[in-house]
Design an enzyme around this catalytic site. Structure first.
Site, PDB file in Angstrom:
ATOM      1  N   GLU A  51       0.832  -1.201   0.000  1.00 34.70           N
ATOM      2  CA  GLU A  51       0.000   0.000   0.000  1.00 34.70           C
ATOM      3  C   GLU A  51       0.869   1.256   0.000  1.00 34.70           C
ATOM      4  OE1 GLU A  51      -2.431   3.307   1.576  1.00 34.70           O
ATOM      5  OE2 GLU A  51      -0.713   2.396   2.533  1.00 34.70           O
ATOM      6  N   ASP A  92       9.740   6.401  14.627  1.00 36.69           N
ATOM      7  CA  ASP A  92       9.626   7.808  14.245  1.00 36.69           C
ATOM      8  C   ASP A  92      10.039   8.651  15.451  1.00 36.69           C
ATOM      9  OD1 ASP A  92       8.983  10.286  13.278  1.00 36.69           O
ATOM     10  OD2 ASP A  92       6.819   9.941  13.151  1.00 36.69           O
ATOM     11  N   ASP A 144      10.740  12.591  16.602  1.00 40.33           N
ATOM     12  CA  ASP A 144      10.496  13.975  16.201  1.00 40.33           C
ATOM     13  C   ASP A 144      11.045  14.904  17.277  1.00 40.33           C
ATOM     14  OD1 ASP A 144       9.371  16.473  15.527  1.00 40.33           O
ATOM     15  OD2 ASP A 144       7.677  15.474  14.545  1.00 40.33           O
TER      16      ASP A 144
END
Length: 450
Positions: free
Chosen positions: A70, A138, A140
């Protein structure tokens, strides 16, 4: 290639960092992006990576593998195209060049083609489900806003970027040494953080429960957002992973870099923030009183001096209060330990931005980072879209057969991606595929030998 109509995010997919209030930086526009996708985006390398050897001629290759992956495009004006699928590198290139996405997100490999999921849903059987997905992380820098004083929000500079460097070192070492993963890709997010892709076969096949267990392995922040003390290192002895992280990375980062760059003890408010992490108020009061009496004429760095005062007071053995034993380490962890977005790592259906995208807020390319030399990485020198096109224009026509990116500063990143990540990964995939195929053949022979 089948492209579904645009939707407004009301589905079960989770997209990393959806963009809002877009303001295009100087030198970023659709024309430039079209040229980037036409001349520089490494379609073949991305396709080979996400195929994991299934694009070859070996009889064990799953020809449907890439077509069940996907992808999501974010177009201009925050238009989202989800559940896109492509069956070949030429289809992938055609789809990207036609749509010119501001952002490309990569999702899981499903049991069936994601673009045809509605047809399978009508059958009444729940056959549409994720079956493979890289283990992803992830990180940040906005999650460090309570402990960095040089920047806030999406801003980042060389004074706070070492926090990302430390995160790479800590997480990368644990993934390799503690979990045995070998094929790990670190990528600059293009603005304010880093992404990690763990691509080993055993990582891609992890269940959500197993992913959650690995994510929890890295968790040390226990308090709420408003807690004054967010780290609590309990137990008779620290876990070896935490000991290694502290001694090999975090202690030096805090003492040699952050104390000075973030001016952690330079004001009364900042001192109070640290003192609030000390569970014994009498100890905090002793340090507070000592710091208030400090001579203003001293030439020594106030941050280093006050840190030494704190360490000596807590580690001298004079105070026996509950929770003081590891208070120094807890303070260091609070300011420097990696802050992961746990939900990204726990779920197979979370989408993450593809490498080599161009960040529309900065114009910078999401280039790979070498974890071995991550301390040398400078986010302020990462190539921008306008810079690459200028290099391309000034580089001449080049030799026939040359890649256009070889004539730009993107070439180094593509070559690193190939040599340090893609080639070893594909070699391992081929060996794994051959081993599984031979084992299956042997089982078939054994079943017939009766």
């Amino acid at each position: 290639m089948v492209i579904e109509e645009a939707v407004n995010g009301k589905d079960d997919m989770l997209i990393d960092g959806q963009m809002a209030d877009q303001v295009l930086p100087s030198g970023f526009n659709l024309n430039f992006l079209n040229l980037y996708y036409a001349k520089l985006f490494p379609y073949g390398d991305i396709f080979k990576w996400m195929s994991y050897g299934n694009d070859g001629k070996h009889p064990a290759c799953d020809k449907s593998y890439f077509g069940r992956r996907e992808l999501s495009f974010t177009l201009e004006n925050d238009i989202y195209l989800r559940f896109l699928s492509f069956n070949s590198v030429s289809e992938l290139e055609k789809g990207i060049r036609e749509k010119c996405p501001f952002k490309i997100d990569i999702g899981p490999v499903y049991s069936v083609d994601p673009s045809k999921r509605h047809a399978y849903a009508q059958s009444g059987e729940n056959v549409f489900k994720p079956v493979e997905r890289e283990l992803i992380f992830d990180i940040d820098i906005t999650d460090y806003d309570d402990v960095r004083y040089c920047c806030s929000g999406a801003d980042v500079c060389l004074d706070c970027w070492p926090l990302m460097t430390a995160a790479i070192k800590v997480i990368n070492t644990a993934l390799r040494d503690d979990f045995g993963f070998r094929h790990i890709l670190w990528v600059y997010s293009g603005r304010r953080g880093v992404h990690c892709w763990v691509c080993d076969g055993k990582a891609r096949r992890l269940t959500n429960e197993q992913r959650a267990a690995i994510a929890d392995y890295f968790r040390v922040y226990k308090g709420s957002e408003n807690s004054k003390k967010k780290v609590s290192l309990t137990g008779h002895a620290l876990h070896p992973f935490l000991v290694r992280s502290y001694t090999e990375v975090l202690k030096d980062l805090f003492e040699q870099t952050l104390l000075s760059s973030q001016q952690i003890f330079s004001t009364e408010d900042r001192c109070e923030k640290v003192l609030e992490m000390i569970p014994d108020e009498s100890v905090a009061a002793e340090l507070r009183g000592r710091w208030q009496k400090r001579s203003s004429g001293s030439k020594d760095d106030i941050n280093a001096v006050r840190w030494e005062h704190l360490k000596h007071t807590l580690q001298s053995g004079r105070h026996k209060g509950q929770g003081l034993r590891r208070c120094v380490e807890e303070i260091v962890f609070s300011f420097s330990y990696p802050r992961l977005d746990m939900e990204v790592s726990k779920h197979m259906n979370h989408l993450l931005k593809a490498p080599f995208c161009v960040h529309p807020k900065t114009g910078r390319v999401c280039v790979p980072i070498d974890p071995v030399h991550c301390h040398e990485f400078d986010p302020t020198t990462v190539p921008t879209l306008s810079q690459l096109l200028q290099e391309l224009n000034s580089g001449g026509m080049g030799q026939e057969g040359d890649n256009d990116w070889d004539r730009t500063s993107l070439g180094e990143s593509v070559r690193f991606f190939r040599s340090s990540f893609l080639e070893p990964l594909l070699k391992a995939c081929k060996e794994e595929m051959e081993s599984a195929y031979n084992s299956k053949l042997q089982q078939s022979k054994n079943s017939l030998s009766w």
